[in-house]
Every structure is written in C-alpha cells, then in structure tokens.
Design a protein around this motif. Structure first.
Motif, short mmCIF file in Angstrom:
data_model
loop_
_atom_site.label_atom_id
_atom_site.label_comp_id
_atom_site.label_asym_id
_atom_site.label_seq_id
_atom_site.Cartn_x
_atom_site.Cartn_y
_atom_site.Cartn_z
N GLU A 1 54.60 -32.43 139.86
CA GLU A 1 55.90 -31.46 139.59
C GLU A 1 57.26 -32.29 138.78
O GLU A 1 57.23 -33.40 139.93
CB GLU A 1 56.29 -31.08 140.73
N THR A 2 57.97 -31.64 138.11
CA THR A 2 58.61 -32.53 137.38
C THR A 2 60.11 -32.05 138.37
O THR A 2 60.79 -30.72 138.27
CB THR A 2 59.15 -32.39 136.14
N TYR B 1 48.63 -41.69 136.97
CA TYR B 1 50.20 -41.49 135.81
C TYR B 1 50.61 -41.10 135.13
O TYR B 1 49.89 -39.77 134.77
CB TYR B 1 49.49 -42.87 134.77
N VAL B 2 52.06 -41.15 135.04
CA VAL B 2 52.80 -40.22 134.00
C VAL B 2 53.05 -40.41 133.00
O VAL B 2 53.71 -41.80 133.73
CB VAL B 2 54.09 -39.43 135.61
N ARG B 3 53.85 -39.56 132.19
CA ARG B 3 54.32 -40.20 131.69
C ARG B 3 55.43 -38.82 130.91
O ARG B 3 54.86 -37.75 131.35
CB ARG B 3 54.10 -40.18 130.30
N VAL B 4 56.77 -38.83 129.96
CA VAL B 4 57.29 -37.48 129.89
C VAL B 4 58.31 -37.71 128.87
O VAL B 4 58.13 -39.06 127.93
CB VAL B 4 59.08 -37.51 130.57
N ILE C 1 65.20 -30.79 126.68
CA ILE C 1 64.19 -30.60 127.28
C ILE C 1 63.31 -31.68 127.70
O ILE C 1 62.84 -32.60 127.03
CB ILE C 1 63.33 -29.84 126.10
N VAL C 2 62.37 -31.28 128.81
CA VAL C 2 61.93 -32.77 129.58
C VAL C 2 60.01 -31.98 129.21
O VAL C 2 60.14 -31.24 129.86
CB VAL C 2 61.49 -33.14 130.83
N LYS D 1 70.87 -36.28 132.80
CA LYS D 1 69.90 -35.77 133.09
C LYS D 1 69.06 -37.07 133.96
O LYS D 1 68.78 -37.51 134.23
CB LYS D 1 69.21 -34.70 132.48
N HIS D 2 68.82 -36.91 135.79
CA HIS D 2 68.06 -37.40 136.16
C HIS D 2 66.89 -36.48 136.27
O HIS D 2 65.78 -35.77 137.00
CB HIS D 2 68.72 -37.03 137.61
N ILE D 3 65.48 -37.55 135.62
CA ILE D 3 64.45 -37.24 135.35
C ILE D 3 63.59 -38.20 136.96
O ILE D 3 62.93 -39.18 136.19
CB ILE D 3 63.60 -37.43 133.94
N SER D 4 62.39 -36.76 137.08
CA SER D 4 61.46 -37.52 137.95
C SER D 4 60.53 -37.34 138.57
O SER D 4 60.58 -35.57 138.14
CB SER D 4 61.91 -37.55 139.50
N VAL D 5 59.35 -37.32 139.02
CA VAL D 5 58.16 -36.65 138.70
C VAL D 5 57.51 -36.86 140.25
O VAL D 5 57.35 -38.40 141.02
CB VAL D 5 57.17 -37.42 137.76
N LEU D 6 57.26 -35.91 140.63
CA LEU D 6 56.15 -35.91 141.77
C LEU D 6 54.87 -35.81 142.21
O LEU D 6 54.23 -34.28 141.45
CB LEU D 6 57.22 -34.60 143.13
#
Length: 139
Positions: A12-13, A35-38, A107-108, A22-27
């Motif tokens: 979830e972003t 692994y995650v990337r944005v 947009i993320v 903009k504070h971008i986090s990934v759960l």
C-alpha cells in the motif's frame, strides 16, 4: 501429507502532503518480504521546482530508469522510510506571472517484487518478473 500454500507480496502506498512536501511511504501488506520502487510523475513545467530527499539518508536511490528504489528488504507489516518530494514555492512564485497561484499534481506510481535468493542465499530483486494474467490465452 504436505499442505502447500502460495504466499504473495502486496503493498500500500501512503502519500500525505504537508508544508508543500509529499511524504511517500510504502507498507508491505503481504505475507512475504519484497522490494519496492516508486516513480514520481510531475509535469515538465513544474518538475524543476520539485526536489527529492529521503527521511533516512541513503534509504532511497534514484535509478537510471527514473524509479526511486528502496534499498532494504521490506518484510510483511513493515513500512519503508519516507521519500520526500518537496516543492520550492519561492522559485515557482518568482517564475509565475504576477505570482499567480498554480495547481498541479504529483503522481506516485509504486511497484513491488517478491524477494528472490541466489544460490549463496543473497537476496535480490528481479524487476522483469510479471504477474501472469489468468485470463490470458496459453499458447
């Protein structure tokens, strides 16, 4: 008798905005490490006014493909430290006609891939893997 189950990675972003940042986090909401990337998309007009930083220095790295890669494995239930996309309002205000208020979107796009392991047990990401479409024809 052995029971076999499938485990999946899901994420979830979070992308809260405060103080023009903009504070971008990934759960990781899945059941396996990933692994995650944005990729952060900003129009060409405003892109030069946005700067990027990591909440934890060195945790995010910009790749040649325009994606920001989180350097650590994200275990189930863990949240990546934030990637910050900050708008320089002062520079934007100086460049706009009469300091007019401007509206635009940041947009993320977030992607994740399940952690894989090589023969030596080292974790790695394979960003070329794609989920098979169950409706696709088999040939």
């Amino acid at each position: 008798r052995v029971q076999v189950g499938l485990s999946f990675s899901e994420t979830e972003t979070g992308d809260d905005v405060s103080d023009w940042t903009k504070h971008i986090s990934v759960l990781n909401t899945g059941t396996v490490p990933c692994y995650v990337r944005v990729k952060v998309l900003v129009s060409e007009t405003y892109g030069k006014y946005v700067s990027y930083s990591a909440q934890v220095q060195g945790s995010w790295t910009l790749g040649e493909d325009g994606y920001w890669y989180y350097g650590a494995v994200l275990n189930p239930g863990e949240t990546a430290s934030e990637l910050l996309a900050a708008l320089d309002r002062r520079a934007l205000g100086q460049d706009t006609e009469n300091g007019e208020e401007q509206e635009f979107n940041v947009i993320v796009v977030q992607e994740h891939t399940t952690v894989l392991y090589d023969d030596a047990g080292n974790a790695y990401a394979d960003w070329t893997m794609a989920q098979a479409d169950s409706d696709a024809e088999e040939g």
